[in-house]
Design an enzyme around this catalytic site. Structure first.
Site, PDB file in Angstrom:
ATOM      1  N   ASP A   1       6.124   4.900   4.725  1.00  0.00           N
ATOM      2  CA  ASP A   1       7.147   3.809   5.522  1.00  0.00           C
ATOM      3  C   ASP A   1       7.271   2.621   4.724  1.00  0.00           C
ATOM      4  O   ASP A   1       8.016   1.811   5.085  1.00  0.00           O
ATOM      5  CB  ASP A   1       6.667   3.489   6.945  1.00  0.00           C
ATOM      6  CG  ASP A   1       5.345   2.925   7.063  1.00  0.00           C
ATOM      7  OD1 ASP A   1       4.434   3.648   6.359  1.00  0.00           O
ATOM      8  OD2 ASP A   1       5.175   1.952   7.746  1.00  0.00           O
TER       9      ASP A   1
ATOM     10  N   HIS B   1       0.865  -1.261  -0.109  1.00  0.00           N
ATOM     11  CA  HIS B   1       0.015   0.056  -0.020  1.00  0.00           C
ATOM     12  C   HIS B   1       0.853   1.203   0.092  1.00  0.00           C
ATOM     13  O   HIS B   1       2.136   1.258   0.040  1.00  0.00           O
ATOM     14  CB  HIS B   1      -0.883   0.041   1.166  1.00  0.00           C
ATOM     15  CG  HIS B   1      -0.162   0.161   2.476  1.00  0.00           C
ATOM     16  ND1 HIS B   1       0.347  -0.672   3.240  1.00  0.00           N
ATOM     17  CD2 HIS B   1      -0.423   1.170   3.488  1.00  0.00           C
ATOM     18  CE1 HIS B   1       0.977  -0.450   4.172  1.00  0.00           C
ATOM     19  NE2 HIS B   1       0.237   0.776   4.519  1.00  0.00           N
TER      20      HIS B   1
END
Length: 264
Positions: free
Chosen positions: A82, A78
């Site tokens: 991060d 996704h």
């Protein structure tokens, strides 16, 4: 010595085909940090990388080193930074092709991932499973012996839902989809420790979500049906560090939208 989680900057073998490199970016949202998964079929020198991790030169160089730069394909669970911040550095170091649901994260490809797609790379067969709820573009990857769940299911704690209408309904459907493929497979999350059996973790997640829904219902009975999300957070998450309340508010908004949609 066998490595155990967390092991920063060291390639830790988890299954016959999956090893993990933990980025040194721990915080309250990433837990111990972001797991970059390196998948390699027995006898193969090339590999598939799942989530390059954050924009961190040391981590990107560690991924390039541990793969010898021989990356057949990089896949993205996704769009959160991060997980995607390291894309450009890893691409520069290795020339890897990158595929994701969102076109902005594609490198060396013009084809976004699609639900149900079967990817064959580095001697592996990987099925793409759309699992929205945490984000609309969240996907999981199913291997013969494991399922990589991104942030949809974490190794500890529970995930944050998008605040949009429909997020909780999507998330519950995602849990059902994951539960259907869980038997006989390990759980390889993007944060927290891995688990040898995915099914018990998924069942806990489903139970926890139902319990939270009941807590939100109870809060609405006390506060009134038009209570604001933050009022509900103060009731339901009273024992949680207030630094996490903004994230909890996002999940509560999704739960409120779900409950109110059921009344219509």
């Amino acid at each position: 010595m066998t490595l155990t989680h967390p092991a920063y900057g060291q390639l830790r073998t988890v299954t016959p085909t999956a090893s993990v490199l933990l980025a040194n970016n721990p915080n309250q949202m990433t837990l111990q940090g972001t797991n970059t998964w390196i998948l390699r079929a027995p006898g193969r020198s090339d590999c598939v990388v799942i989530d390059p991790g954050p924009k961190d030169r040391e981590h990107s160089e560690a991924v390039a080193r541990e793969t010898d730069g021989n990356i057949a394909l990089t896949l993205i669970t996704h769009h959160h930074h991060d997980h995607t911040g390291g894309i450009d550095r890893l691409t520069k170091l290795t020339g890897t092709t990158v595929r994701a649901m969102e076109p902005e994260h594609l490198r060396g490809s013009v084809t976004p991932l699609t639900d149900g797609e079967i990817i064959e790379a580095a001697g592996l067969r990987i099925t793409v499973l759309a699992t929205p709820g945490h984000t609309t573009d969240s996907v999981s990857f199913v291997l013969d012996d494991a399922v990589l769940t991104g942030d949809t299911v974490l190794g500890s704690g529970t995930t944050v839902l998008e605040s949009r209408d429909g997020a909780l309904g999507d998330y519950l459907a995602s849990m059902d989809r994951l539960l259907a493929v869980a038997p006989g497979r390990a759980l390889l999350p993007a944060h927290g420790p891995d688990h040898p059996e995915a099914e018990p973790v998924l069942r806990y997640y489903i139970q926890h979500r139902q319990e939270r829904l009941e807590q939100v219902r109870a809060a609405l009975r006390e506060l009134g049906p038009n209570a604001k999300p933050l009022q509900v957070v103060a009731k339901v998450y009273a024992d949680v560090d207030k630094k996490l309340w903004p994230a909890a508010r996002s999940s509560v908004k999704a739960q409120l939208a779900y409950l109110r949609s059921q009344q219509n």
